[in-house]
Design a protein around this motif. Structure first.
Motif, short mmCIF file in Angstrom:
data_model
loop_
_atom_site.label_atom_id
_atom_site.label_comp_id
_atom_site.label_asym_id
_atom_site.label_seq_id
_atom_site.Cartn_x
_atom_site.Cartn_y
_atom_site.Cartn_z
N PHE A 1 0.98 -1.22 -0.10
CA PHE A 1 -0.04 -0.13 0.24
C PHE A 1 0.88 1.19 0.02
N LEU A 2 0.97 2.02 -1.23
CA LEU A 2 1.91 3.36 -1.35
C LEU A 2 1.08 4.32 -1.27
N LEU B 1 -7.46 2.36 6.33
CA LEU B 1 -7.76 3.74 6.19
C LEU B 1 -7.32 4.16 4.72
N LYS B 2 -8.54 4.62 3.99
CA LYS B 2 -7.93 4.74 2.37
C LYS B 2 -9.17 5.79 1.92
N PHE C 1 -3.25 4.01 6.44
CA PHE C 1 -3.04 3.86 7.78
C PHE C 1 -3.88 2.64 8.32
N ASN C 2 -3.40 1.91 9.38
CA ASN C 2 -4.12 0.97 10.32
C ASN C 2 -4.94 1.66 10.90
N VAL D 1 1.81 -7.95 3.30
CA VAL D 1 1.42 -6.71 3.17
C VAL D 1 2.68 -5.90 3.62
N ASN D 2 2.86 -4.74 3.04
CA ASN D 2 3.65 -3.83 3.34
C ASN D 2 2.85 -2.28 3.14
N ILE D 3 2.76 -1.49 4.26
CA ILE D 3 2.31 -0.36 4.07
C ILE D 3 3.40 1.07 4.19
N ASN D 4 3.61 1.78 2.95
CA ASN D 4 4.70 2.60 2.81
C ASN D 4 3.89 3.71 2.64
#
Length: 303
Positions: A141-142, A273-274, A146-147, A173-176
């Motif tokens: 997720f770029l 959160l998106k 947010f969590n 999963v990676n949140i960047n």
């Protein structure tokens, strides 16, 4: 200083280059590297190794700038002592050291215990990962994602995706986080640098981006064109408004690089959160089929 000069030379910049010029240059070199890997897949490892040296030079320059900032801070603090500035600084450090000597010893002991525990945990984690099935799809997720609880645990996100693809056994999963590109906030500038380094080292199969992140790196060889899919198996599932396009800087042609999946009911099940979700497939991924399946299933579940 010779090492710093070499670092700037490796980046192709003069030693008086600004931070902005440094960041822009690194972004350009990363884009060129990905593009060259796409054109010359047989030399991908060699090209990646060369880019690793560029990343090393980039990080060295950043560290050197931080060191200079610390020196300037010390100069402001002890400069009033003029010729005795060095003595004043050493005296200050001396009293600080012995004032907290005992606490320092306890801290060192704590660090040693922490290292021992970390080694044990690392070994345990290696054993745990070795027992896991192969990864079916890795997702980054770029952007401004947010969590919901503000934490960093991505397992609920991975579990949610696995529930949507029962034929898969493992998803990572990676949140960047990518801040607004026009921000003048120093903290945002630091976060942008961090995001850039993550992009240079992590190789997910699928990117889920917001428009801000796509405008930053989306059409720079990071994701592959999707014309074949949107004119083929996805044609009945997309509209022109759902296609995110960009211009290939090498040949000046326009391509579709990502598809809007925000309208999918499956997206509502992802605990992130998106505000926007554009899905793009990494150039050269070995999980291309699974990445396409992800996009197709999300589009089929559109509202």
């Amino acid at each position: 200083m010779d090492q710093l000069k070499e670092a700037y030379e490796r980046m192709g910049l003069p030693e008086d280059a600004t931070r902005e010029q440094l960041d822009d240059r690194y972004t350009l070199l990363m884009r060129q590297t990905r593009s060259q890997q796409r054109r010359e897949p047989d030399r991908a490892e060699e090209i990646e190794a060369r880019f690793a040296e560029i990343t090393k030079a980039y990080k060295f320059i950043l560290d050197e700038e931080n060191r200079k900032s610390l020196e300037e801070l010390n100069q402001k603090r002890y400069g009033k002592y003029k010729k005795l500035a060095g003595t004043a600084e050493k005296t200050d450090h001396f009293f600080r050291y012995y004032k907290f000597h005992l606490l320092g010893g306890i801290a060192i002991l704590g660090i040693l215990v922490y290292i021992a525990i970390s080694i044990f945990n690392h070994q345990a984690e290696k054993e745990r990962l070795a027992k896991l099935p192969p990864v079916d799809l890795s997702v980054m997720f770029l952007g401004s994602y947010f969590n919901p609880d503000g934490g960093t645990d991505v397992k609920p996100i991975e579990d949610a995706i696995l529930a949507q693809f029962p034929e898969w056994k493992r998803v990572t999963v990676n949140i960047n986080y990518v801040p607004a590109l026009d921000s003048n906030n120093p903290q945002d500038a630091a976060m942008l640098q961090k995001a850039l380094l993550v992009l240079a080292t992590e190789r997910p199969d699928l990117y889920i981006m917001d428009k801000n992140a796509f405008d930053w790196v989306g059409n720079q060889g990071m994701v592959r064109p999707l014309e074949a899919e949107v004119n083929g198996e996805l044609k009945a599932l997309v509209t022109p408004e759902m296609l995110l396009k960009g211009v290939d800087e090498e040949d000046g042609t326009e391509h579709v690089y990502a598809v809007d999946i925000m309208g999918s009911k499956l997206g509502e099940e992802i605990p992130v959160l998106k505000n926007e979700m554009y899905a793009g497939i990494r150039e050269g991924t070995e999980k291309d089929a699974n990445a396409k399946l992800f996009i197709q299933r999300y589009l089929e579940a559109s509202k």
